[in-house]
Design a protein around this motif. Sequence first.
Motif, PDB file in Angstrom:
ATOM      1  N   PHE A  67       0.958  -1.241   0.049  1.00 41.41           N
ATOM      2  CA  PHE A  67      -0.126   0.239  -0.080  1.00 41.41           C
ATOM      3  C   PHE A  67       1.040   1.200   0.119  1.00 41.41           C
ATOM      4  CE2 PHE A  67      -1.861  -3.480   2.482  1.00 41.41           C
ATOM      5  CZ  PHE A  67      -2.814  -3.870   1.780  1.00 41.41           C
ATOM      6  N   THR A 104       0.850  -4.453  -6.870  1.00 43.28           N
ATOM      7  CA  THR A 104       1.788  -3.492  -6.784  1.00 43.28           C
ATOM      8  C   THR A 104       2.920  -3.675  -7.797  1.00 43.28           C
ATOM      9  OG1 THR A 104       1.151  -3.167  -4.385  1.00 43.28           O
ATOM     10  CG2 THR A 104       3.303  -2.280  -5.199  1.00 43.28           C
ATOM     11  N   ALA A 136      -4.661   2.835  -3.505  1.00 42.44           N
ATOM     12  CA  ALA A 136      -3.945   2.120  -2.413  1.00 42.44           C
ATOM     13  C   ALA A 136      -5.027   2.251  -1.244  1.00 42.44           C
ATOM     14  CB  ALA A 136      -2.764   3.001  -2.039  1.00 42.44           C
TER      15      ALA A 136
END
Length: 342
Positions: free
Chosen positions: A72, A193, A248
Amino acid sequence: MTVVKDETATGRHVAYDAGEPAGDGRGDRLSALAQQHGALVALIAIAAVASLSFDSFATTGNVENMAVSSAFLAIVALGMTFVIVTGGIDLSVGSVFVLGGVLAAWGSRHGTVVALLLPLAVCGLIGLVNGLLVARLRLAPFIVTLAAMLGARGLMLALTDEGANTYLVAEGSFFADLGQGKLLGIGAPVWITAALFVAGGVVLRRTRFGQHVYAVGGNEDAAALMGAPVARTKTLVYTLNGLLAGFAGALNAAWLDSGVTILGYGMELEAIAAVVIGGTLLSGGMGFVGGSLVGVLLLKVIQNVINQIGSLDSAYQQVVSGGFLVLVVVALTWLARRRRVP
């Protein structure tokens, strides 16, 4: 990588590499390597020592936990990399992150599409406003994004009745699987990610937009004279940063099954620290997304090592991170001066 060309009054073309400052000689090459890959060397060294010192550090569970929790912050740092390469700064991402999580959790009751599109729309709009104020009105990024930080945090509190209400994500939904699912034993946030960083690296290093980002950060006036769309580039960069921070936050809400309202405090500073530690200059004009990812992992590994020690208070995480950031900034400044051409 040569990114821009300048036609002088004599008709000659001068090309320069905005991503890698000029310099020659063995000393310059070593300085460049240290500047770009020093954080990676430090990460490998610290991880190796920690693996030998603590039995639980290199376990599958601990490594997976570090990877997912890093995802995140890494997404936020990805957007921050673009902003800092242009010579800007964004203090609003922590508040935008938590706002994105609350909006996603609230929207999840209406399905996955709403849970994703709502935070992207609102947080992207905040980034767009930041970009327009910075690029078109030429306001200071620090002031503009500080105001956005307060506004985003206030909107989040208004939606949650001053933080009293916590919206929950429906268990077993596809949206929840985005945060809690696994592929090949690795958490879905890690894969997401990784994909975003690959895309970000291609955009920054291999596209005309990325060339403009470097050119604006290297010398804004020169970039404008060479025809680069300075205002549009800045606007897009801040918009992208808002989108990534909101996404995120949404992904974090899916992981936690709720839109937690106490998150995001200080995240903007962590993201900036990770980007700088990864080799991006605060003055702009140089940086790469891979370094920012390494910076995030390095911060998380240091925090995990402090937790492994056990006898140190959690506040030492901030002390160590701050001290490490100071050392990195001093080192990067020294290396940049060594490579500067008179």
